[in-house]
Design a protein around this motif. Sequence first.
Motif, mmCIF file in Angstrom:
data_model
loop_
_atom_site.group_PDB
_atom_site.id
_atom_site.type_symbol
_atom_site.label_atom_id
_atom_site.label_comp_id
_atom_site.label_asym_id
_atom_site.label_seq_id
_atom_site.Cartn_x
_atom_site.Cartn_y
_atom_site.Cartn_z
ATOM 1 N N LYS A 168 0.424 49.189 84.800
ATOM 2 C CA LYS A 168 -0.617 49.329 83.787
ATOM 3 C C LYS A 168 -1.725 48.312 84.034
ATOM 4 N N ALA A 169 -2.914 48.649 83.517
ATOM 5 C CA ALA A 169 -4.066 47.769 83.657
ATOM 6 C C ALA A 169 -3.970 46.605 82.673
ATOM 7 N N GLU A 170 -4.818 45.619 82.877
ATOM 8 C CA GLU A 170 -4.891 44.504 81.944
ATOM 9 C C GLU A 170 -5.407 45.009 80.593
ATOM 10 N N PRO A 171 -4.881 44.460 79.469
ATOM 11 C CA PRO A 171 -5.349 44.892 78.146
ATOM 12 C C PRO A 171 -6.858 44.694 77.992
ATOM 13 N N ASN A 172 -7.521 45.708 77.426
ATOM 14 C CA ASN A 172 -8.967 45.611 77.228
ATOM 15 C C ASN A 172 -9.353 45.348 75.772
ATOM 16 N N GLY A 173 -8.340 45.315 74.877
ATOM 17 C CA GLY A 173 -8.602 44.994 73.484
ATOM 18 C C GLY A 173 -9.176 46.119 72.651
ATOM 19 N N ILE A 174 -9.341 47.299 73.236
ATOM 20 C CA ILE A 174 -9.919 48.432 72.499
ATOM 21 C C ILE A 174 -8.797 49.230 71.841
ATOM 22 N N LYS A 175 -8.926 49.453 70.534
ATOM 23 C CA LYS A 175 -7.877 50.131 69.771
ATOM 24 C C LYS A 175 -8.105 51.643 69.708
ATOM 25 N N VAL A 176 -7.037 52.387 69.959
ATOM 26 C CA VAL A 176 -7.071 53.851 69.855
ATOM 27 C C VAL A 176 -5.901 54.299 68.993
ATOM 28 N N ALA A 177 -6.169 55.225 68.071
ATOM 29 C CA ALA A 177 -5.122 55.785 67.211
ATOM 30 C C ALA A 177 -4.690 57.150 67.735
ATOM 31 N N VAL A 178 -3.398 57.376 67.728
ATOM 32 C CA VAL A 178 -2.836 58.680 68.099
ATOM 33 C C VAL A 178 -2.082 59.215 66.888
ATOM 34 N N VAL A 179 -2.429 60.421 66.467
ATOM 35 C CA VAL A 179 -1.822 61.029 65.288
ATOM 36 C C VAL A 179 -0.759 62.025 65.730
ATOM 37 N N GLY A 180 0.495 61.718 65.456
ATOM 38 C CA GLY A 180 1.595 62.589 65.848
ATOM 39 C C GLY A 180 2.312 62.064 67.070
ATOM 40 N N SER A 181 3.649 62.028 66.981
ATOM 41 C CA SER A 181 4.433 61.489 68.102
ATOM 42 C C SER A 181 5.188 62.581 68.845
ATOM 43 N N GLY A 182 4.601 63.778 68.858
ATOM 44 C CA GLY A 182 5.157 64.855 69.665
ATOM 45 C C GLY A 182 4.705 64.716 71.111
ATOM 46 N N PRO A 183 4.935 65.732 71.932
ATOM 47 C CA PRO A 183 4.631 65.617 73.363
ATOM 48 C C PRO A 183 3.167 65.351 73.676
ATOM 49 N N ALA A 184 2.246 65.960 72.912
ATOM 50 C CA ALA A 184 0.819 65.706 73.157
ATOM 51 C C ALA A 184 0.473 64.260 72.860
ATOM 52 N N GLY A 185 0.901 63.772 71.697
ATOM 53 C CA GLY A 185 0.612 62.400 71.303
ATOM 54 C C GLY A 185 1.229 61.378 72.225
ATOM 55 N N LEU A 186 2.492 61.586 72.606
ATOM 56 C CA LEU A 186 3.168 60.632 73.487
ATOM 57 C C LEU A 186 2.530 60.591 74.870
ATOM 58 N N GLY A 209 9.090 61.178 67.694
ATOM 59 C CA GLY A 209 9.447 62.221 68.652
ATOM 60 C C GLY A 209 8.867 63.580 68.322
ATOM 61 N N GLY A 210 8.431 63.777 67.088
ATOM 62 C CA GLY A 210 7.838 65.056 66.723
ATOM 63 C C GLY A 210 8.784 66.215 66.978
ATOM 64 N N VAL A 211 8.254 67.278 67.545
ATOM 65 C CA VAL A 211 9.051 68.488 67.779
ATOM 66 C C VAL A 211 10.211 68.227 68.728
ATOM 67 N N LEU A 212 10.093 67.211 69.580
ATOM 68 C CA LEU A 212 11.203 66.867 70.483
ATOM 69 C C LEU A 212 12.419 66.413 69.688
ATOM 70 N N ARG A 213 12.152 65.830 68.514
ATOM 71 C CA ARG A 213 13.222 65.315 67.668
ATOM 72 C C ARG A 213 13.700 66.368 66.664
#
Length: 496
Positions: A168-186, A209-213
Motif C-alpha cells: 500500500k501507498a503512504e497515507p495521504n490523510g484524505i478521508k473517504v466514506a464507503v456505504v455498505g460492506s458488501g462486495p462492492a463496498g469492500l 460483510g453485507g450480502v456475503l454474510r
Amino acid sequence: MTSEELVKERRSEAWRAELRAELKTKDRLLIQRVEMPALDGKYRATNHEEVNQGLTAEQARTEASRCIDCPNPTCMTGCPVSIHIPTFVKNIERGEFVEAARVLRETSSLPGVCGRVCPQEKQCEAQCFYTVKMQRKDPVAIGYLERFAADFERQEIEAGRVQDQTVKAEPNGIKVAVVGSGPAGLSCAGDLAKLGYSVTVFEALHDVGGVLRYGIPEFRLPNEIVDFEIDQLRQLGITFETNTIVGKTISYEDLKEEGFKAIFVGSGAGLPRFMHIPGENLVGVSSSNEYLTRVNLMGAGRAGSDTPVLQGKRVAVIGGGNTAMDSVRTALRLGAERAMIIYRRSEEEMPARIEEVHHAKEEGVEFLTLHNPVEYLDDGNGRVAGMRLQKMELGEPDASGRRRPVPIEGAIEEVPVDQVIVSVGVSPNPLIPNNFKGLETSKWHTIIVDDDSLQSSLPNVFAGGDIVRGGATVILAMGDGRKAAAGIDRYLQSRQ
C-alpha cells in the motif's frame, strides 16, 4: 561449421523447440479437468458444513498444468476485476502457492470469496481457450484454483508462516466514506486503502460483510472465510462502523462535515419483490431476503436462537436463481421433508449456477419447472396451506433472450405447502436515493452514474453494485468497486 550449416542447425533447434512445445500442449490438452471433491448429498443436507471440500495440492498443480499459457489470454477479458489469470495459474503449477495468492490480491480484495461464489463458468472460464477455440466444455477450472490459492495463503497466515503480502501507498490523510460492506463496498475500500486513503466503511447491520454474510449460506461460503478477508482489509487500515444507517442515523451533510471528501455508495438491492398474487400476506409466506438473513446473519436455524424462523415441512421456493437455490437448500437443512423449486421457465433457462442446481438435486430438492404460482391457499386460520400452480409452456424469446413462458389454458394444479419463500428478484435500497438531495436516479430507482468513473450527479458521490445495477453477481459488484475507487482517486487528485 559454415554459416549455412549454422543457420540450418539453428533452424533445426528452433524446429525441435516448437515440436517440444506442441507436444507439451497436446499433453496438456489430454489432461482431464479436475472434479471438486464434495460431501455426500444426503449427509450434507442435514447440516451446514461446507459442501465443496477444495482441491489438494496435487490436484491443483495438475489442473493448473492444463493451462497452455495463451499469448493472448482471453480468460482475462471475462474477469470483472482484471485478475492476471495466467500468472496466478502458472504459479500454482510451479508449486508457488503463496505467490499465486499475491497475484490474486493485486486486483481482488476477496479471492477466498470469489473462488467459492463467482460464476466463473459464465465469465473467465467461458473465455478460456478450451471453450472459445476448441469448443469444449472443460475449461481450466480457474475458480477452483483461485479458491485453492486463497485457502493456502489463509492457512499460512493463520499459522504464522507468511506475513500479509499487500502493498500500500503512504497515507495521504484524505478521508473517504464507503456505504455498505458488501462486495462492492469492500472492493472499493480495499483499492482506496492501497492508494493511501483513510477509509471508513459504514454498515447498517450489526456485522460486516453485507450480502456475503446475510445472503449466502455457510454451506456455500463459511463465515470464517468472510471474517478472514475482512481482517485482511483491516490490516490495510480500513475502519468499519456497524449499526450505522447512512441516510437515517447519519446524513450526507454529516459525512461532509466530518471531513469525508468523497463517498462511495454500495448499499445494495435489499428490497424484495413479490408477485402480487392472492394469499401473499398469509402467515408462512416470506421473501428469501428475510428468510436467509434470519438464518445466516441472526442464527435462526441454530438450537436456542432468540431469532425465530418458520421451519416448514413442505416448502416451496419461487424462483430459479442462486438465491432461490440457497433458500431451498437451507430449508432442507432446517428439516423440510419436501423442498421444491417452482420456476416458470424450463431448467435450461434457470439463471442459477449449474453447480448449485446439481447440488440441490443431489440433496433431494424437487424441481417443478414450467410452473408458476397464481394463488396461495388459506388453511382457514390465516396460514398458508397450499398453492395453486399454472402450468406453462415456452413461447418466443423475450428481451432477455430466453423463451417467454406462456400459460397453458386450463392447466392448473394444487400442491400442499406450509411455507413459501419468494425469490423473484430484488429492488435497490431506496434509503440513500431518497435522502441524498440532488442524487439522480432512474425509473427503477437505481442511482445513475457515468460509465467511466461511476460518478453520480453529486460530484463527490460515486456508486456501484446492485444500487446501480439493480441486482447482479458478487464479482460484478466487486468490479464496480474497483472502477469507482479509480474514479474517486482521479476526482480527489484533480482537486489537490
